[in-house]
Design a protein around this motif. Structure first.
Motif, PDB file in Angstrom:
ATOM      1  N   ALA A 145       0.849  -1.198   0.000  1.00  0.00           N
ATOM      2  CA  ALA A 145       0.000   0.000   0.000  1.00  0.00           C
ATOM      3  C   ALA A 145       0.875   1.235   0.000  1.00  0.00           C
TER       4      ALA A 145
ATOM      5  N   LEU B 178       1.150   5.225   1.107  1.00  0.00           N
ATOM      6  CA  LEU B 178       0.575   6.145   2.093  1.00  0.00           C
ATOM      7  C   LEU B 178       1.269   7.495   2.001  1.00  0.00           C
TER       8      LEU B 178
ATOM      9  N   GLU C 169       1.936   9.152  -1.281  1.00  0.00           N
ATOM     10  CA  GLU C 169       2.837   8.260  -2.008  1.00  0.00           C
ATOM     11  C   GLU C 169       4.302   8.458  -1.643  1.00  0.00           C
TER      12      GLU C 169
ATOM     13  N   THR D 265      -5.322  -3.623   2.508  1.00  0.00           N
ATOM     14  CA  THR D 265      -6.038  -2.638   1.714  1.00  0.00           C
ATOM     15  C   THR D 265      -6.073  -1.297   2.448  1.00  0.00           C
ATOM     16  N   THR D 266      -6.311  -0.241   1.686  1.00  0.00           N
ATOM     17  CA  THR D 266      -6.513   1.093   2.254  1.00  0.00           C
ATOM     18  C   THR D 266      -7.797   1.665   1.654  1.00  0.00           C
TER      19      THR D 266
ATOM     20  N   LYS E 233      -8.339   7.411  -0.030  1.00  0.00           N
ATOM     21  CA  LYS E 233      -7.379   8.469   0.266  1.00  0.00           C
ATOM     22  C   LYS E 233      -6.249   8.004   1.178  1.00  0.00           C
ATOM     23  N   ALA E 234      -6.156   6.703   1.410  1.00  0.00           N
ATOM     24  CA  ALA E 234      -5.074   6.100   2.198  1.00  0.00           C
ATOM     25  C   ALA E 234      -4.986   6.684   3.612  1.00  0.00           C
ATOM     26  N   LYS E 235      -6.155   6.938   4.222  1.00  0.00           N
ATOM     27  CA  LYS E 235      -6.160   7.414   5.603  1.00  0.00           C
ATOM     28  C   LYS E 235      -6.189   6.258   6.591  1.00  0.00           C
TER      29      LYS E 235
ATOM     30  N   LEU F 236      -5.390   1.953   7.024  1.00  0.00           N
ATOM     31  CA  LEU F 236      -4.754   0.742   6.508  1.00  0.00           C
ATOM     32  C   LEU F 236      -5.344  -0.455   7.248  1.00  0.00           C
TER      33      LEU F 236
END
Length: 943
Positions: free
Chosen positions: A199, A201, A204, A286-287, A290-292, A294
């Motif tokens: 993933a 975060l 990136e 998975t996230t 918006k990858a807030k 995990l």
């Protein structure tokens, strides 16, 4: 000429009983007009089911081909779902109508990962064949195949702002690809075993990888500018494969290999690691979008959820820690010249454990969705054919996951090991290790669900008001369907009760068990003391003792004989009235697992674990024929009522129909993806229901279509040929290195070969028509007058009297965009000169210029040597060069003019109406909402 026997075809009617297949992941999707987080997409064997988790019902079925779904990924706009299959194909379905218009075929084996880029215009797929392919969704074609991994690809991620791709694999490597050059510029070697999840975060700048241990490794990504050639000139060149050793917190050496040091695009350095509570491997990670958040899990029931803190919050936490450290230092030393305390920033300050969510069974796949107000919705596909959804507030101090829905009604938790039809052909009974369900055959809805022991055999009691189950513990369980209650449990055998058969006079049953006995039971109605009505029970009347475990028992329809299959590979036949021995049927090399007797009590068919089916006469016990039926054990056998046709089911995933008189194989019903355990044929013979280890129940329906055996065998041979063609090698492009990192995306299939054949036929027709027209012109000149034109080809007439050259263009247009290059690659070179001259005419007339240019450039690339050495083609190529450049410039000018005109209209409308269009408007709206919320918080704080 004698009459031929006519057979009717059975066709697949429906798939039910499966909520979600284990092979493919689960994903949140957005349906038109529906709220976010309400609909989930799961694979169901070869289909994809869209479930409304609030109502616990299916809202859409995306019907696939015969291969099993292995991965699915919704598009960023939520309108499409890309679905990968076991055979390596990828299809894109529309969620608006459930149809698929785009398909890609490039992988040799199962698709293991699919990802869209930010705009949804490109798609990357990874497979068990170790290749990564990037597809152009808009143009519907493959861009390139990336080679480098040595094992199955487990994850692939596009970067949002840069044209880069990162992939992970079971070969323990993480690879970075520059998509501009189609080159792997960095390989990360810091994992000891397979990399199962990945993933990106923190915009990136941070990569998290999950491996086969309890450690989640974090990597800092620093994007560098490409080193210019002038700067490199004064420096010694680094050797290819240079290692950068980074000491991390655990003092282990992590290695990163730059495969081309002249392209310094980014650097990766291990930043630390997070320890999971689970000790096994990461199954999936998975996230949210918006990858807030995990989320990751192992093969157990616990989902671990981590919160990724934003940079300003991390700085606030670090400032507090520094303040406390300074205060502590002042209190401890009371000295003015004390050194300034330093607080080290750790990974735990940035990624904080939020909570653990415990599911009701082992988790197989998970997906997360962040909704308004910081509400996180989690969907889990469990290993027991269940889907669960949870909700938690990420803004709470100690959030807990609240279960919001659970989909269980539509299927069994374990495999259904026994099936039965009611006497009116309407109800279907299926029983598994913990529940028995009764289904309505026409609607496929569950009528009753009752808890039971591990069921091995079952039947409807005459009248269809009660059902009887035989269990693994040797008990007989009687259920009442009207109330859905267990009426009685009878201890019948000391071992597993393997078989149950209703007597033809419908007054009782016979059971066979692992305790080497066959027991006879009669139905009785008894009245309990506290009950107002009588209830059904069974009364034991006699026992037949045998020397081996009983696997199957069956009455002959005239109730004269009883056939019993034993563990010693024989079938013993006894007289029912006296229980005297009549016949012994021996010849199978392994135990007989199933048997049945025809309606006229003349034939008995036996299926064995030795993969053979034998047909015997019941008069003398002679073996009429032994047939090799399946590639694995024959698990079930049953005659179609009132015929000598019978069906067998095997562990080779197939159901086959046979003729017991002519000893012929009639048809094969393919559809199940795992071992078929059992089947049941309706009393009228019109329907079959089957159960498999893939958790699905399948309904098959007898159609009015007759089967011609010769045609059936021919179709089977064609299917084998096509399957062999689909497993063919990648197409070889002249002038390209086969071992290079990048290769063509598509593969040669039966469809590409057929497309090439259609193009060749069109070119042959064009040649013959051109020859006819030349002959007609010569005849006109020699006659000195205009003669009537020759008769047009019927194919051209059927297509609306088109010209031969236009017909060739129509055929090329009908070739799928994803198969175009491979189809042109199959074309022999003698057809290329005609194609090039036709392309020149098309470009001059402005017909399909984009398509023609694509075909032209590809043909020039692969046949460059032969074209450039052919003097006859030089004039054609020169004309093509002039015409193509001028025509492409015209099209570009038109596009530019249209774009400028649209922008002008947009500005005019915006200035008149005082409104903002498209992206600007949404961005400003979000900014206004943010400011309003900030003002509201400030007012609440003051209050």
């Amino acid at each position: 000429m004698g009459l031929t026997k006519q057979y009717l075809r059975y066709a697949a009617s429906a798939v039910f009983g499966v909520i979600g297949s284990q092979k493919a992941n689960i994903a949140f999707v957005t349906m038109r007009g529906g709220e976010r987080g309400r609909f989930v997409a799961v694979a169901a064997c070869e289909h994809v089911f869209i479930w409304d988790v609030r109502k616990a019902e299916k809202v859409l079925i995306l019907k696939g081909n015969k291969h099993e779904v292995t991965y699915l990924c919704p598009s960023p706009d939520g309108i499409y779902v890309a679905v990968g299959y076991e055979d390596g194909a990828v299809r894109i379905f529309s969620l608006l109508n459930g149809e698929s218009n785009v398909s890609f075929n490039g992988h040799k084996s199962a698709v293991t990962v699919i990802r869209y880029d930010t705009l949804g215009s490109r798609l990357v797929t990874g497979s068990r064949d170790t290749d990564v392919i990037v597809w152009d969704v808009i143009n519907e074609c493959g861009l390139y195949r990336l080679k480098g991994h040595k094992d199955a690809v487990t994850q692939a991620l596009f970067l949002k702002d840069k044209n880069l791709l990162v992939t992970s694999s079971k070969d323990s490597f993480v690879k970075w690809w520059d998509l501009d050059t189609q080159h792997c510029f960095k390989t990360m070697l810091g994992h000891r075993s397979e990399v199962w999840g990945m993933a990106l975060l923190n915009q990136e700048s941070r990569l998290i990888t999950g491996s086969a241990d309890s450690e989640l490794r974090a990597w800092d990504i620093n994007y560098l500018q490409e080193v210019s050639t002038e700067e490199e000139a004064g420096e010694p060149k680094e050797k290819k494969g240079k290692s950068l050793l980074d000491d991390d917190d655990d003092e282990e050496e992590e290695e990163v290999v730059d495969e081309s040091p002249e392209e310094r695009i980014l650097s990766c350095k291990k930043a630390g690691s997070l320890l999971r509570e689970a000790r096994d491997r990461v199954v999936s990670m998975t996230t949210d979008a918006k990858a807030k958040v995990l989320a990751c899990h192992g093969s157990d029931t616990v989902l671990e959820v981590f919160s990724v803190l934003p940079e300003d919050e991390v700085e606030r936490v670090m400032a507090k820690k520094l303040k406390r450290a300074k205060k502590k230092a002042r209190d401890a030393q009371h000295a003015e010249d004390a050194p300034e305390p330093v607080v080290e920033r750790k990974l735990a300050n940035e990624i904080v454990r939020l909570t653990n969510i415990k599911a009701s069974a082992n988790i197989r796949w998970v997906d997360c969705l962040m909704c308004a107000g910081g509400e996180l919705k989690v969907a889990m596909l469990l290993q027991n054919n269940t889907v669960e959804t949870y909700s938690l507030k990420t803004s709470d101090k100690n959030p807990t996951g609240i279960k919001t829905s659970r989909l269980t009604l539509g299927g069994h938790r374990t495999d259904a090991r026994t099936l039965a039809f009611s006497s009116d052909n309407i109800a279907v009974l299926s029983a598994s290790g913990d529940t028995v369900k009764v289904w309505n055959r026409s609607t496929l809805q569950v009528i009753r669900t009752m808890a039971c022991d591990y069921a091995l055999c079952s039947l409807f009691v005459p009248g269809d008001r009660q059902i009887i189950l035989g269990t693994k513990s040797g008990k007989i369980q009687i259920f009442d369907l009207a109330s859905g209650t267990l009426l009685e449990t009878v201890d019948a055998h000391n071992g597993a009760l393997w078989s149950l058969c209703l007597s033809p006079d419908q007054r009782g049953i016979v059971t066979g068990g692992a305790d080497k006995t066959v027991k006879f039971w009669e139905f009785e109605l008894i009245k309990d003391e506290d009950a107002a009505q009588k209830r059904l029970t069974v009364k034991h009347v006699r026992t037949l003792q045998l020397d081996e475990d009983v696997l199957c028992v069956k009455y002959s329809p005239d109730q004269r004989l009883l056939a019993v299959s034993l563990l010693d590979c024989t079938v013993k036949v006894f007289y029912t009235d006296t229980l005297k021995f009549f016949l012994s049927l021996y010849g199978h090399k392994l135990p007989v697992l199933c048997l049945d007797i025809s309606h006229d009590s003349a034939l008995i068919a036996t299926g064995s674990a030795d993969r053979n089916v034998k047909i015997w006469g019941l008069d003398f016990g002679d073996c009429h024929r032994s047939m090799f039926a399946h590639d694995d054990s024959v698990m079930f056998l049953q005659f179609v009522p009132k015929t000598h046709l019978f069906f067998t089911a095997g562990k080779d995933k197939k159901i086959k129909q046979w003729d017991a008189d002519k000893f012929e194989h009639i048809q094969t019903l393919e559809g199940h993806h795992r071992e078929v355990w059992c089947l049941a044929i309706s009393p009228n013979g019109d329907h079959i229901v089957s159960s498999s280890h893939d958790k699905s129940l399948r309904l098959w329906e007898r159609t009015r279509e007759p089967i011609i055996l010769e045609e059936e065998r021919e179709m089977e041979r064609e299917a084998e040929f096509e399957e062999g063609m689909d497993k063919g090698d990648e197409p070889v492009v002249p002038g390209e290195n086969k071992d290079a990192e990048a290769a063509p995306a598509a593969k040669k299939t039966i469809e590409t070969v057929k497309a090439a054949e259609r193009v060749m036929e069109a070119l042959e027709l064009y040649r013959s028509e051109s020859r006819k027209m030349e002959e007609h012109q010569i005849a006109c000149q020699s006659a000195g007058k205009h003669l009537p034109p020759p008769k047009a080809n019927p194919i051209l007439v059927a297509f609306g009297n088109v010209s031969p050259s236009r017909y060739v263009l129509d055929v090329i247009k009908k070739v799928r965009s994803s198969e175009l290059e491979v189809s042109l690659l199959v074309l022999p070179f003698p057809y290329i000169p005609d194609l090039l001259s036709l392309f020149n005419c098309y470009v001059q007339d402005g017909l399909e210029v984009e398509l023609v240019c694509r075909c032209l450039f590809f043909l020039l690339r692969i046949h460059f040597g032969q074209i450039s050495s052919n003097q006859m083609l030089l004039t054609v190529i020169d004309e093509l060069r002039i015409n193509t450049i001028s025509k492409v410039r015209e099209i570009r000018d038109v596009l530019g003019f249209n774009s400028a005109g649209l922008q002008f209209l947009q500005r005019e409308v915006e200035s008149k109406e005082e409104i903002m269009f498209f992206a600007d408007a949404t961005g400003l709206l979000k900014e206004k909402r943010r400011k309003r919320k900030k003002r509201e918080r400030a007012i609440l704080t003051i209050a």
